[in-house]
Design an enzyme around this catalytic site. Structure first.
Site, short mmCIF file in Angstrom:
data_model
loop_
_atom_site.label_atom_id
_atom_site.label_comp_id
_atom_site.label_asym_id
_atom_site.label_seq_id
_atom_site.Cartn_x
_atom_site.Cartn_y
_atom_site.Cartn_z
N CYS A 2 0.84 -1.18 0.00
CA CYS A 2 0.00 0.00 0.00
C CYS A 2 0.89 1.24 0.00
O CYS A 2 1.94 1.27 0.63
CB CYS A 2 -0.95 0.11 1.18
SG CYS A 2 -2.11 -1.24 1.28
N ARG A 27 3.78 -0.25 -4.89
CA ARG A 27 3.52 -0.80 -3.55
C ARG A 27 2.20 -1.56 -3.47
O ARG A 27 1.87 -2.14 -2.43
CB ARG A 27 3.52 0.33 -2.52
CG ARG A 27 4.80 1.12 -2.48
CD ARG A 27 4.70 2.22 -1.47
NE ARG A 27 4.55 1.70 -0.13
CZ ARG A 27 5.56 1.36 0.65
NH1 ARG A 27 6.79 1.51 0.24
NH2 ARG A 27 5.34 0.89 1.86
N TRP A 74 -2.75 -2.62 -1.67
CA TRP A 74 -2.42 -4.03 -1.83
C TRP A 74 -3.28 -4.74 -0.79
O TRP A 74 -3.06 -4.59 0.42
CB TRP A 74 -0.94 -4.27 -1.57
CG TRP A 74 -0.48 -5.66 -1.89
CD1 TRP A 74 -0.09 -6.13 -3.11
CD2 TRP A 74 -0.36 -6.75 -0.98
NE1 TRP A 74 0.26 -7.46 -3.01
CE2 TRP A 74 0.10 -7.87 -1.71
CE3 TRP A 74 -0.61 -6.92 0.39
CZ2 TRP A 74 0.33 -9.12 -1.15
CZ3 TRP A 74 -0.39 -8.17 0.96
CH2 TRP A 74 0.08 -9.25 0.20
N ASN A 100 -1.58 2.31 5.73
CA ASN A 100 -0.73 1.25 5.21
C ASN A 100 -0.29 0.40 6.39
O ASN A 100 0.31 0.92 7.33
CB ASN A 100 0.50 1.87 4.52
CG ASN A 100 1.57 0.84 4.20
OD1 ASN A 100 1.27 -0.33 4.01
ND2 ASN A 100 2.81 1.27 4.12
N GLY A 101 -0.63 -0.90 6.36
CA GLY A 101 -0.25 -1.78 7.46
C GLY A 101 -1.38 -2.75 7.75
O GLY A 101 -2.29 -2.93 6.93
N GLU A 487 18.07 -16.70 -8.29
CA GLU A 487 17.61 -15.34 -8.58
C GLU A 487 17.00 -15.26 -9.99
O GLU A 487 15.97 -14.61 -10.19
CB GLU A 487 18.78 -14.36 -8.41
CG GLU A 487 18.50 -12.92 -8.78
CD GLU A 487 17.36 -12.27 -8.02
OE1 GLU A 487 16.87 -12.83 -7.03
OE2 GLU A 487 16.91 -11.18 -8.46
N LYS A 491 13.18 -14.13 -10.80
CA LYS A 491 12.82 -13.05 -11.73
C LYS A 491 11.77 -13.54 -12.71
O LYS A 491 10.79 -12.87 -12.99
CB LYS A 491 14.03 -12.56 -12.55
CG LYS A 491 15.04 -11.67 -11.90
CD LYS A 491 14.55 -10.33 -11.48
CE LYS A 491 13.93 -10.33 -10.14
NZ LYS A 491 14.47 -10.16 -8.93
N GLU A 494 8.33 -14.12 -11.09
CA GLU A 494 7.73 -12.85 -10.65
C GLU A 494 7.02 -12.13 -11.79
O GLU A 494 5.91 -11.63 -11.61
CB GLU A 494 8.82 -11.91 -10.12
CG GLU A 494 9.22 -12.12 -8.69
CD GLU A 494 10.30 -11.13 -8.26
OE1 GLU A 494 10.16 -10.54 -7.19
OE2 GLU A 494 11.30 -10.94 -8.98
N HIS A 510 18.22 -36.46 -7.78
CA HIS A 510 17.49 -36.83 -6.56
C HIS A 510 16.02 -36.40 -6.64
O HIS A 510 15.43 -36.06 -5.62
CB HIS A 510 18.17 -36.22 -5.34
CG HIS A 510 19.58 -36.69 -5.18
ND1 HIS A 510 19.89 -37.96 -4.77
CD2 HIS A 510 20.76 -36.07 -5.44
CE1 HIS A 510 21.21 -38.10 -4.75
NE2 HIS A 510 21.76 -36.97 -5.16
N LYS A 607 6.46 -4.10 -4.05
CA LYS A 607 7.91 -3.94 -3.94
C LYS A 607 8.37 -3.97 -2.49
O LYS A 607 9.42 -4.47 -2.17
CB LYS A 607 8.35 -2.62 -4.58
CG LYS A 607 9.85 -2.48 -4.56
CD LYS A 607 10.38 -1.84 -5.79
CE LYS A 607 11.87 -1.97 -5.87
NZ LYS A 607 12.31 -3.28 -6.37
C1 G6P Z 1 9.56 -8.00 -2.20
C2 G6P Z 1 10.05 -7.49 -3.53
C3 G6P Z 1 11.38 -8.14 -3.87
C4 G6P Z 1 12.39 -7.91 -2.76
C5 G6P Z 1 11.85 -8.38 -1.40
C6 G6P Z 1 12.73 -7.89 -0.26
O1 G6P Z 1 9.23 -9.34 -2.32
O2 G6P Z 1 9.11 -7.75 -4.54
O3 G6P Z 1 11.89 -7.58 -5.07
O4 G6P Z 1 13.56 -8.61 -3.02
O5 G6P Z 1 10.55 -7.82 -1.18
O6 G6P Z 1 12.69 -6.49 -0.25
P1 G6P Z 1 13.79 -5.57 0.39
O7 G6P Z 1 13.30 -4.18 0.17
O8 G6P Z 1 13.84 -5.94 1.85
O9 G6P Z 1 15.08 -5.85 -0.28
#
Ligand code: G6P
Length: 612
Positions: A2, A27, A74, A100-101, A487, A491, A494, A510, A607
């Site tokens: 949010c 957000r 969100w 937000n929260g 990673e 990506k 996501e 395995h 994010k």
């Molecule tokens: C969310 C974002 C990711 C990020 C993670 C940790 O899941 O979508 O891209 O890696 O949070 O966020 P931070 O701000 O703590 O690195």
């Protein structure tokens, strides 16, 4: 999760709020809304969907108020819908709130308010807040300049959970009250106008002077003034901080998407992150840290704790810290670490990595480590973010604002900074000088090598165009290449919604090999010279079972046939994911584009994850 934005000044609030919401959409983007104080009442307009849908909603163009609050959601409590959107009003419609929260005791508070004859329209936890404010407002028989603030403070006293809240009331047409606890909120100071936001970039085009609220602090804003108070409403003095980021850094700058722009910004991000701490010739300087040789020699363990992509950066760093500094290092996911009673004492150093510096689990893990006597270091990309205010020490990546939800330049900058930190420790400890000097040299060359690596873009795009309709894509790697594979796979899932898993190549037999069938795509990263032979054998095993192969390598693989090979420059194995991830970022990007998806705002994600 949010985003909230607020404005109090002499200009029409609506365009400023909408502009802020667009910047905060990363957000959360389930719904959006805005409330302003108009001549005779609060006007509240909200809609399911994105900020662009809100902008088209009837009546928004008629908002003339110069005080307003806005929200992009969100969803946590209550599905995405117009009625569940913020702002929420109390029953009397004199108080409007964005939040937000998460309010953890909302069910009890709702029951309490229902007994007082309050009714509720939405399924949200937030709707109790304006009603609690109203309840406390009418209970308060004192009539002075702080009545509005007191009502908000008394309401917050009843809340359990996390919140960044903005409140306006048409009883107080020239005031706005804000408060935060475990959710981000910044205040931008202008001339006869003030701004509120969940993050700095959203309002950076209006001001560069910011105040940061700590947990349980309140601010009372008028056009001319900002007053700060602690949880007991004792007045606080705060000095603004000046932010030097260029507002254009938060714009797309001609790129189709923020993610693509941020991928291409990596040479600069890495250069600035490295040069901030590693001047050529002399020893590594980290004035922010003051660790003695005795302290470092006494360390029994280093914990690296983070979430998501930041945790993947920690996986890369583990090897460096163990091999170069000779200190055992363990990587943990913050949401697990905080609840598993980790063995921590004063001989443990805990490093927390967070791009935003606002991730709830990472902050909680840091607080836990501190309470157990460990020294804590935060690595963040955002000046003054919550984690930096909790940690004993902070060092910053210099990636610049990262807007796309899928992290790219922050990840590579985190690895670079962790490499610099490794060098800093090793130099104090006087351990492995040859490895230290080799790693330093490699770090200086990285920006140029990233530029070279980016030239693979067209080939990656062509391969992405061949496989974008697939249902599953697997990633394989060994050692640091396994970390890069994790990673790369993250990506891809996501932003393309393709099911993807990354496996340590040695684990293939395995179980995972049972998933390989004719036509399945397998991506493999091969950069560790000593493991090339073994990795190739694993690839052969999937080729035999019909897999298509996409290889990222800095080794000479002549004599072997793969469907596509992307060659990247050689570098130190310790930091090779800084290069090997680039084709994988581009791979995810082009698959998402081919599928016509919103690259920067993938579904269900946000994010900054400020709730557990
Ligand atoms: C969310 C974002 C990711 C990020 C993670 C940790 O899941 O979508 O891209 O890696 O949070 O966020 P931070 O701000 O703590 O690195």
């Amino acid at each position: 999760m949010c985003g909230i934005v607020g404005y109090i000044g002499n200009k029409k609030a609506e365009p400023i709020l909408i502009n802020g919401l667009y910047k905060l959409e990363y957000r959360g983007y389930d719904s959006a809304g805005i409330a302003t104080i108009e001549k005779d009442a609060i006007k509240n307009i909200k809609n399911k969907g994105r900020v662009s849908d809100l902008e088209k909603t009837d009546g928004i163009e008629n908002l003339e108020g110069t005080i307003g609050i806005a929200h992009t959601r969100w969803a946590t409590h209550g599905k995405p819908s117009s009625i569940n959107s913020h702002p929420h009003l109390d029953n009397s419609k004199h108080f409007a709130v964005v939040h937000n929260g998460i309010i953890e005791n909302y069910a009890d508070l709702k029951a309490f308010l229902e007994k007082q004859n309050y009714t509720f329209l939405s399924d949200t936890d937030t709707e109790i807040i304006p009603n609690l404010i109203h309840y406390n407002f009418v209970q308060d028989k004192k009539d002075d300049n702080f009545k509005f603030l007191r009502a908000v403070k008394n309401a917050c006293y009843m809340l359990k959970g996390s919140y960044a809240i903005e409140v306006i009331s048409d009883y107080f047409k020239d005031e706005m009250i804000v408060v935060r606890k475990d959710s981000p909120l910044v205040i931008g100071k202008g001339i006869n106008e003030n701004y509120i936001s969940s993050d700095i970039p959203a309002i950076l085009s209006y001001t560069k002077d910011f105040y940061l609220l700590n947990d349980n602090e309140f601010a009372k804003l008028t056009r001319e003034n900002i007053e700060f108070f602690d949880e007991n409403l004792v007045k606080l003095e705060k000095a603004p901080i000046n932010i030097s980021w260029n507002p254009l850094a938060a714009e797309k700058d001609g790129y189709e998407d923020f993610m693509l722009k941020e991928i291409y910004e990596q040479p600069r991000a890495i250069r600035e992150t490295i040069w901030a701490h590693l001047p050529e010739i002399s020893k590594c300087q980290m004035d922010e840290l003051n660790f003695s040789k005795e302290y470092l020699e006494g360390l029994e363990k280093i914990y690296l704790v983070a979430c998501g992509t930041a945790m993947h950066a920690c996986l890369v760093a583990k090897n460096m810290l163990e091999n170069i500094c000779e200190i055992p290092a363990e990587v943990d996911v913050a949401s697990e670490f905080r609840y598993r009673n980790p063995l921590i004492n004063s001989k443990t150093l805990c490093i927390f990595v967070s791009q935003s510096g606002e991730t709830a689990d990472t902050i909680a893990a840091l607080k836990l480590s501190k309470s157990k006597g460990a020294k804590t270091v935060a690595i963040s990309n955002v000046s003054g973010s919550s984690i930096t205010r909790e940690a004993d020490y902070t060092i910053y990546t210099h990636a610049g604002p990262e807007i796309a939800v899928a992290s790219t330049k922050a990840y590579t900058s985190q690895i670079a900074l962790l490499a610099v930190l490794t060098i800093y420790f090793a130099e104090i400890l006087e351990r492995n000088p040859v490895q230290v000097s080799n790693l330093k040299e490699e770090l200086y060359c990285l920006p140029e090598k990233i530029t070279d690596t980016l030239k693979c873009s067209n080939r990656v795009k062509s391969f992405a165009q061949k496989v974008y309709k697939e249902k599953d894509i697997f990633f394989l790697g060994r050692g640091v290449d396994y970390a890069a594979s994790l990673e790369g796979s993250l990506k891809l899932k996501e932003i393309s919604y393709i099911h993807s898993e990354a496996y340590a190549s040695g684990e293939l037999k395995h179980g995972p090999i049972a998933l390989i069938e004719d036509g399945v795509t397998v991506v493999s990263v091969i950069t560790t010279p000593s493991l090339v032979g073994k990795s190739i054998s694993n690839i052969q095993e999937v080729i035999t079972r019909g897999a298509k192969t996409f290889i990222i390598t800095n080794q000479d693989l002549e004599g072997h046939t793969f469907d596509e090979v992307i060659s990247i420059p050689k570098t130190s194995s310790y930091v090779s994911p800084i290069l090997s991830i680039i084709p994988l970022q581009l791979f995810a990007y082009y698959i998402s584009k081919e599928k016509g998806l919103d690259v920067d705002k993938p579904r269900n994600l946000a994010k900054s994850v400020t709730v557990e």
